[in-house]
Design a protein around this motif. Structure first.
Motif, PDB file in Angstrom:
ATOM      1  N   LEU A  85       0.818  -1.225   0.000  1.00  0.00           N
ATOM      2  CA  LEU A  85       0.000   0.000   0.000  1.00  0.00           C
ATOM      3  C   LEU A  85       0.849   1.270   0.000  1.00  0.00           C
ATOM      4  O   LEU A  85       0.419   2.298  -0.499  1.00  0.00           O
ATOM      5  CB  LEU A  85      -0.961  -0.006   1.197  1.00  0.00           C
ATOM      6  CG  LEU A  85      -1.901  -1.218   1.225  1.00  0.00           C
ATOM      7  CD1 LEU A  85      -2.796  -1.176   2.451  1.00  0.00           C
ATOM      8  CD2 LEU A  85      -2.761  -1.278  -0.034  1.00  0.00           C
ATOM      9  N   TYR A 141      -8.995   6.485 -12.117  1.00  0.00           N
ATOM     10  CA  TYR A 141      -7.968   5.628 -12.719  1.00  0.00           C
ATOM     11  C   TYR A 141      -7.849   5.848 -14.229  1.00  0.00           C
ATOM     12  O   TYR A 141      -7.196   5.074 -14.919  1.00  0.00           O
ATOM     13  CB  TYR A 141      -8.254   4.146 -12.421  1.00  0.00           C
ATOM     14  CG  TYR A 141      -8.361   3.862 -10.937  1.00  0.00           C
ATOM     15  CD1 TYR A 141      -7.335   4.234 -10.066  1.00  0.00           C
ATOM     16  CD2 TYR A 141      -9.480   3.243 -10.406  1.00  0.00           C
ATOM     17  CE1 TYR A 141      -7.429   3.997  -8.705  1.00  0.00           C
ATOM     18  CE2 TYR A 141      -9.582   2.991  -9.032  1.00  0.00           C
ATOM     19  CZ  TYR A 141      -8.550   3.381  -8.204  1.00  0.00           C
ATOM     20  OH  TYR A 141      -8.651   3.144  -6.865  1.00  0.00           O
ATOM     21  N   LYS A 180      -8.464  13.866  -5.249  1.00  0.00           N
ATOM     22  CA  LYS A 180      -8.757  13.419  -3.872  1.00  0.00           C
ATOM     23  C   LYS A 180      -8.653  14.593  -2.903  1.00  0.00           C
ATOM     24  O   LYS A 180      -9.385  14.668  -1.914  1.00  0.00           O
ATOM     25  CB  LYS A 180      -7.795  12.290  -3.466  1.00  0.00           C
ATOM     26  CG  LYS A 180      -8.149  10.969  -4.132  1.00  0.00           C
ATOM     27  CD  LYS A 180      -7.168   9.871  -3.791  1.00  0.00           C
ATOM     28  CE  LYS A 180      -7.371   9.293  -2.401  1.00  0.00           C
ATOM     29  NZ  LYS A 180      -6.577   8.068  -2.197  1.00  0.00           N
ATOM     30  N   MET A 236     -11.832  16.508  -2.954  1.00  0.00           N
ATOM     31  CA  MET A 236     -12.893  15.783  -2.233  1.00  0.00           C
ATOM     32  C   MET A 236     -12.684  15.913  -0.724  1.00  0.00           C
ATOM     33  O   MET A 236     -13.618  16.143   0.034  1.00  0.00           O
ATOM     34  CB  MET A 236     -12.883  14.299  -2.598  1.00  0.00           C
ATOM     35  CG  MET A 236     -13.145  14.010  -4.066  1.00  0.00           C
ATOM     36  SD  MET A 236     -12.857  12.256  -4.393  1.00  0.00           S
ATOM     37  CE  MET A 236     -12.902  12.205  -6.173  1.00  0.00           C
ATOM     38  N   LEU A 247     -24.017  14.433   0.091  1.00  0.00           N
ATOM     39  CA  LEU A 247     -22.857  14.775  -0.731  1.00  0.00           C
ATOM     40  C   LEU A 247     -23.224  15.501  -2.020  1.00  0.00           C
ATOM     41  O   LEU A 247     -22.431  16.242  -2.571  1.00  0.00           O
ATOM     42  CB  LEU A 247     -22.068  13.515  -1.101  1.00  0.00           C
ATOM     43  CG  LEU A 247     -21.405  12.772   0.054  1.00  0.00           C
ATOM     44  CD1 LEU A 247     -20.788  11.466  -0.437  1.00  0.00           C
ATOM     45  CD2 LEU A 247     -20.317  13.632   0.694  1.00  0.00           C
ATOM     46  N   ALA A 269     -18.156   4.454  -4.822  1.00  0.00           N
ATOM     47  CA  ALA A 269     -17.136   4.017  -3.851  1.00  0.00           C
ATOM     48  C   ALA A 269     -17.760   3.873  -2.475  1.00  0.00           C
ATOM     49  O   ALA A 269     -17.500   2.910  -1.756  1.00  0.00           O
ATOM     50  CB  ALA A 269     -15.992   5.025  -3.805  1.00  0.00           C
ATOM     51  N   LEU A 324     -16.237  -3.243  11.059  1.00  0.00           N
ATOM     52  CA  LEU A 324     -15.273  -3.161   9.950  1.00  0.00           C
ATOM     53  C   LEU A 324     -14.073  -4.076  10.176  1.00  0.00           C
ATOM     54  O   LEU A 324     -13.427  -4.515   9.229  1.00  0.00           O
ATOM     55  CB  LEU A 324     -14.793  -1.721   9.771  1.00  0.00           C
ATOM     56  CG  LEU A 324     -15.758  -0.815   9.004  1.00  0.00           C
ATOM     57  CD1 LEU A 324     -15.299   0.631   9.057  1.00  0.00           C
ATOM     58  CD2 LEU A 324     -15.876  -1.265   7.556  1.00  0.00           C
ATOM     59  N   ILE A 326     -13.770  -4.549   1.535  1.00  0.00           N
ATOM     60  CA  ILE A 326     -12.758  -4.744   0.490  1.00  0.00           C
ATOM     61  C   ILE A 326     -11.732  -5.745   1.010  1.00  0.00           C
ATOM     62  O   ILE A 326     -10.893  -5.404   1.835  1.00  0.00           O
ATOM     63  CB  ILE A 326     -12.092  -3.395   0.126  1.00  0.00           C
ATOM     64  CG1 ILE A 326     -13.175  -2.410  -0.342  1.00  0.00           C
ATOM     65  CG2 ILE A 326     -11.008  -3.583  -0.930  1.00  0.00           C
ATOM     66  CD1 ILE A 326     -12.676  -1.042  -0.733  1.00  0.00           C
ATOM     67  N   ILE A 340      -6.852  -5.891  -2.104  1.00  0.00           N
ATOM     68  CA  ILE A 340      -6.464  -4.633  -2.746  1.00  0.00           C
ATOM     69  C   ILE A 340      -5.309  -4.960  -3.684  1.00  0.00           C
ATOM     70  O   ILE A 340      -4.304  -5.524  -3.249  1.00  0.00           O
ATOM     71  CB  ILE A 340      -6.016  -3.598  -1.691  1.00  0.00           C
ATOM     72  CG1 ILE A 340      -7.169  -3.305  -0.722  1.00  0.00           C
ATOM     73  CG2 ILE A 340      -5.533  -2.322  -2.364  1.00  0.00           C
ATOM     74  CD1 ILE A 340      -6.819  -2.296   0.368  1.00  0.00           C
ATOM     75  N   ARG A 396      -2.434  -4.336  -6.956  1.00  0.00           N
ATOM     76  CA  ARG A 396      -1.563  -3.402  -7.662  1.00  0.00           C
ATOM     77  C   ARG A 396      -0.780  -4.174  -8.724  1.00  0.00           C
ATOM     78  O   ARG A 396      -0.332  -5.300  -8.451  1.00  0.00           O
ATOM     79  CB  ARG A 396      -0.518  -2.771  -6.712  1.00  0.00           C
ATOM     80  CG  ARG A 396      -1.080  -2.019  -5.526  1.00  0.00           C
ATOM     81  CD  ARG A 396      -1.643  -0.659  -5.912  1.00  0.00           C
ATOM     82  NE  ARG A 396      -2.079   0.064  -4.731  1.00  0.00           N
ATOM     83  CZ  ARG A 396      -3.343   0.136  -4.313  1.00  0.00           C
ATOM     84  NH1 ARG A 396      -4.303  -0.477  -4.995  1.00  0.00           N
ATOM     85  NH2 ARG A 396      -3.648   0.815  -3.235  1.00  0.00           N
ATOM     86  N   PRO A 400      -8.997  -0.916   7.647  1.00  0.00           N
ATOM     87  CA  PRO A 400     -10.158  -1.157   6.773  1.00  0.00           C
ATOM     88  C   PRO A 400     -10.303  -0.086   5.693  1.00  0.00           C
ATOM     89  O   PRO A 400     -10.982  -0.304   4.690  1.00  0.00           O
ATOM     90  CB  PRO A 400     -11.345  -1.115   7.740  1.00  0.00           C
ATOM     91  CG  PRO A 400     -10.868  -0.354   8.910  1.00  0.00           C
ATOM     92  CD  PRO A 400      -9.391  -0.576   9.006  1.00  0.00           C
ATOM     93  N   ARG A 441      -1.066   6.173  -0.900  1.00  0.00           N
ATOM     94  CA  ARG A 441      -1.624   7.190  -1.805  1.00  0.00           C
ATOM     95  C   ARG A 441      -3.063   6.892  -2.218  1.00  0.00           C
ATOM     96  O   ARG A 441      -3.788   7.794  -2.632  1.00  0.00           O
ATOM     97  CB  ARG A 441      -0.731   7.403  -3.019  1.00  0.00           C
ATOM     98  CG  ARG A 441      -0.558   6.205  -3.920  1.00  0.00           C
ATOM     99  CD  ARG A 441       0.314   6.509  -5.126  1.00  0.00           C
ATOM    100  NE  ARG A 441       1.674   6.835  -4.723  1.00  0.00           N
ATOM    101  CZ  ARG A 441       2.213   8.043  -4.855  1.00  0.00           C
ATOM    102  NH1 ARG A 441       1.521   9.021  -5.375  1.00  0.00           N
ATOM    103  NH2 ARG A 441       3.449   8.254  -4.481  1.00  0.00           N
ATOM    104  N   HIS A 442      -3.464   5.628  -2.144  1.00  0.00           N
ATOM    105  CA  HIS A 442      -4.844   5.304  -2.543  1.00  0.00           C
ATOM    106  C   HIS A 442      -5.786   5.175  -1.349  1.00  0.00           C
ATOM    107  O   HIS A 442      -6.904   4.685  -1.478  1.00  0.00           O
ATOM    108  CB  HIS A 442      -4.861   4.028  -3.381  1.00  0.00           C
ATOM    109  CG  HIS A 442      -4.215   4.213  -4.715  1.00  0.00           C
ATOM    110  ND1 HIS A 442      -4.839   4.890  -5.732  1.00  0.00           N
ATOM    111  CD2 HIS A 442      -2.993   3.877  -5.177  1.00  0.00           C
ATOM    112  CE1 HIS A 442      -4.032   4.943  -6.782  1.00  0.00           C
ATOM    113  NE2 HIS A 442      -2.899   4.332  -6.461  1.00  0.00           N
ATOM    114  N   GLY A 463     -13.008   8.824   2.139  1.00  0.00           N
ATOM    115  CA  GLY A 463     -14.385   8.839   2.626  1.00  0.00           C
ATOM    116  C   GLY A 463     -14.530   8.332   4.054  1.00  0.00           C
ATOM    117  O   GLY A 463     -15.648   8.207   4.557  1.00  0.00           O
ATOM    118  N   ALA A 521     -17.944   8.209   5.981  1.00  0.00           N
ATOM    119  CA  ALA A 521     -18.554   6.902   6.253  1.00  0.00           C
ATOM    120  C   ALA A 521     -18.842   6.756   7.740  1.00  0.00           C
ATOM    121  O   ALA A 521     -19.905   6.252   8.137  1.00  0.00           O
ATOM    122  CB  ALA A 521     -17.620   5.791   5.787  1.00  0.00           C
ATOM    123  N   LEU A 533     -22.507   6.202   9.031  1.00  0.00           N
ATOM    124  CA  LEU A 533     -22.857   4.940   9.690  1.00  0.00           C
ATOM    125  C   LEU A 533     -23.276   5.167  11.142  1.00  0.00           C
ATOM    126  O   LEU A 533     -24.264   4.590  11.619  1.00  0.00           O
ATOM    127  CB  LEU A 533     -21.678   3.963   9.620  1.00  0.00           C
ATOM    128  CG  LEU A 533     -21.378   3.433   8.212  1.00  0.00           C
ATOM    129  CD1 LEU A 533     -20.011   2.765   8.150  1.00  0.00           C
ATOM    130  CD2 LEU A 533     -22.461   2.444   7.772  1.00  0.00           C
TER     131      LEU A 533
END
Ligand code: HEM
Length: 531
Positions: free
Chosen positions: A112, A139, A150, A153, A208, A309, A369, A375, A378, A380, A465, A470-471, A475, A479, A483
């Motif tokens: 990551l 992407y 990002k 956002m 949003l 997402a 979570l 997810i 992940i 790459r 979680p 960088r990715h 949110g 979230a 939640l």
């Protein structure tokens, strides 16, 4: 020469070859022989040619198919079983691709926080995401542009914005339960995941993207988003380009949804609107570092990306929360009493500041979570050979890297009784508290700025979680607010329990990219007050 004659000339050598193969029985023997030979050679290769400088390969009989089926049926179990056999770093064949898994905090960090020259997310995901989100965002652009997107956002998600979101989300939850026919009366049984999916989309779109867009979810947008969603089927990693019915519907939905957003942007500009708190408004007024204003089509495509997402991950998480509460009615009662104690017996309208006064309400999200991160894998692409620090391995360029932070989140080394869902473990004094809580390690994490503000590197944390590097998710805070508000409002209205009164929880469906509860996932609900 005519087309037909032309084709006949092309096809003749093939037909001759088939004729030479003989009868169907002979053909069957030939195919069987070929299969046997390829399995034999594949096994031989694994036994005889082990490369000591590459991670061990998970044993498999068939080339290309490799471990695709065992991985696909239950990825967390696949990771655990193979970790026990091969260690933290191993390779398996996923649809013909050598996929190297590296689990544990070191593996999470290696993948990551990988350098941009070493690893690429866009190379893996763009085939799936670009037809769904649209061009020039996420992407479908250089990583440096994604980092700027990002940042836009993240900057939009201010405390002031969150303050305005909590009443919006609370009202959406209350009005949903009021009008939903499955919650009419004093009690009943309901398949909870589809209800939570609707609550998630109504709350996220309203907070949003503003009220105009939210209202369109009662009309056209819900079906269009459903068609967009079909573009995310795992099969589309291979068939994203194919003119299949679901891809045609995806493409039509993408064009239509983008147009709805672009028309809304134009209307808002024409009205001379100022001072809104929603994400669309912030993106409409954002400018890239090179002085170019974010074009309307990019705002529209980012709107789709954000909603998609958040939708899968938050709706899966809220469904798991409700199912966990149904399995532990005592915790649901504690949550209600927590609100009575800290907010007052009259339970006044919920505010953003109130959420911080409800530690158990926060822990519910955290603990869910931990066990049910939506997810599980992940990925790459490896851009150049990557030596794994502290080992003799070098991951070759043709491999895909796979991080699975869920493995350390359910490892007894970090979380006592890891399979037990126990929200109280996030209290420092709890005997089940993880070391990151006991040592207050969470606040001491190393921070880094990849271009969208400081984020924790997550190098030492077994609990990621929301990813790292960088990715990493932008949110997370939204979230959490969404939640926690949904849980707090639901707890005010209902008591849940399992239909059979047990403490069991349903299994996980891994068939789509984001894991979620198997359905039907029925719970029994009962109103706290008379309607
Ligand atoms: C990225 C998890 C909610 C927007 C990620 C990543 C994870 C994640 C693990 C990293 C993916 C990777 O490294 O490839 C979650 C979970 C959520 C959640 C568990 C809810 C419980 C949201 C929400 C939004 C959002 C509500 C939008 C408001 C994003 C974006 C990225 C991201 C834009 C960045 C993708 C990238 O840079 O490649 N999320 N997310 N997420 N998430 Fe979330």
């Amino acid at each position: 020469m005519g087309l037909i004659e032309d084709l006949a000339v092309q096809v003749r050598p093939l037909a001759d070859q088939f004729a030479r193969l003989g009868t169907p029985a002979q053909l069957g023997v030939a195919v069987g022989g070929f299969l046997f030979l390829s399995v034999f050679l594949n096994v031989l290769k694994q036994v005889l040619f082990k490369n000591p400088n590459e991670p061990p390969i998970v044993f498999h009989w068939f080339p290309f198919v490799g471990s695709t089926i065992t991985y696909g049926m239950d990825p967390p179990r696949f990771f655990k079983e193979n970790r026990a056999k091969y260690g933290d770093c191993f390779t398996f064949i996923l649809l013909g691709k050598k996929t190297t898994v590296y689990v544990g905090p070191k593996g999470n960090d290696f993948i990551l926080n990988g350098k941009i020259r070493d690893v690429s997310a866009e190379e893996i995901y763009t085939v799936l995401t670009t037809p769904v989100f649209g061009k020039d965002v996420v992407y479908d652009c250089p990583n440096s542009k994604l980092m700027e997107q990002k940042k836009f956002m993240k900057v939009a998600l201010t405390t002031e914005a969150f303050r305005s979101y909590v009443p919006i989300i609370s009202d959406e939850v209350t009005s949903y339960f009021k009008r939903c026919p499955d919650f009419k009366g004093q009690s009943g049984i309901v398949n909870i995941p589809p209800k939570m999916a609707q609550i998630t989309i109504f709350t996220a779109s309203h907070a949003l993207q503003g009220k105009e867009i939210r209202d369109k979810f009662d009309e056209t947008l819900a079906d269009l988003y459903h068609d967009l969603d079909m573009g995310f089927s795992p099969i589309n990693f291979m068939l994203h380009w194919a003119p299949l019915p679901w891809n045609n519907r995806r493409d039509h939905a993408q064009r239509t949804v983008a147009k709805i957003y672009m028309d809304t942007i134009k209307e808002r500009r024409a009205r001379g609107e100022t001072g809104s708190q929603d994400m669309m408004w912030h993106l409409m007024n954002a400018t890239y570092k090179n002085g170019v204003k974010v074009p309307d089509h990019e705002v529209a495509h980012m709107m789709i990306a954000l909603l998609m997402a958040g939708q899968h991950s938050s709706s899966s998480t809220s469904s798991w929360i409700m199912l966990r509460l149904a399995s532990r009615p005592d915790i649901m009662e504690e949550l209600y009493q927590e609100q009575v104690k800290h907010l007052g017996a009259d339970l006044p309208p919920l505010t953003y500041e109130d959420l911080a006064k409800l530690p158990l309400n926060q822990a519910i999200v955290k603990e869910t979570l931990r066990l049910h991160a939506p997810i599980h894998s992940i990925m790459r692409a490896v851009k150049q050979p990557m030596p794994v620090p502290g080992t003799k391995y070098v991951i070759p360029q043709n491999h895909v890297l796979l991080a699975a932070p869920g493995v350390s989140a359910t490892d007894a080394q970090y979380f006592p009784e890891p399979d037990l869902w126990e929200p109280h473990r996030w209290e420092k004094e709890s005997p089940l508290a993880p070391s990151i809580v006991r040592n207050e390690q969470e606040d001491e994490e190393e921070k880094i700025d990849y271009g969208y503000g400081l984020v924790s590197k997550g190098t030492a944390s077994p609990y990621l979680p929301f990813g790292a590097g960088r990715h990493r998710c932008i949110g997370e805070q939204f979230a959490n607010v969404q939640l926690q508000t949904i849980v707090a409002m639901t707890v005010r209205l209902f008591k849940f329990r399992n239909v059979d009164g047990s403490n069991n929880v349903i299994g996980t469906d891994y068939a789509s990219l984001f894991s979620r509860p198997l359905e039907p996932a029925n719970i029994y609900w009962e109103r706290r007050d008379k309607e």
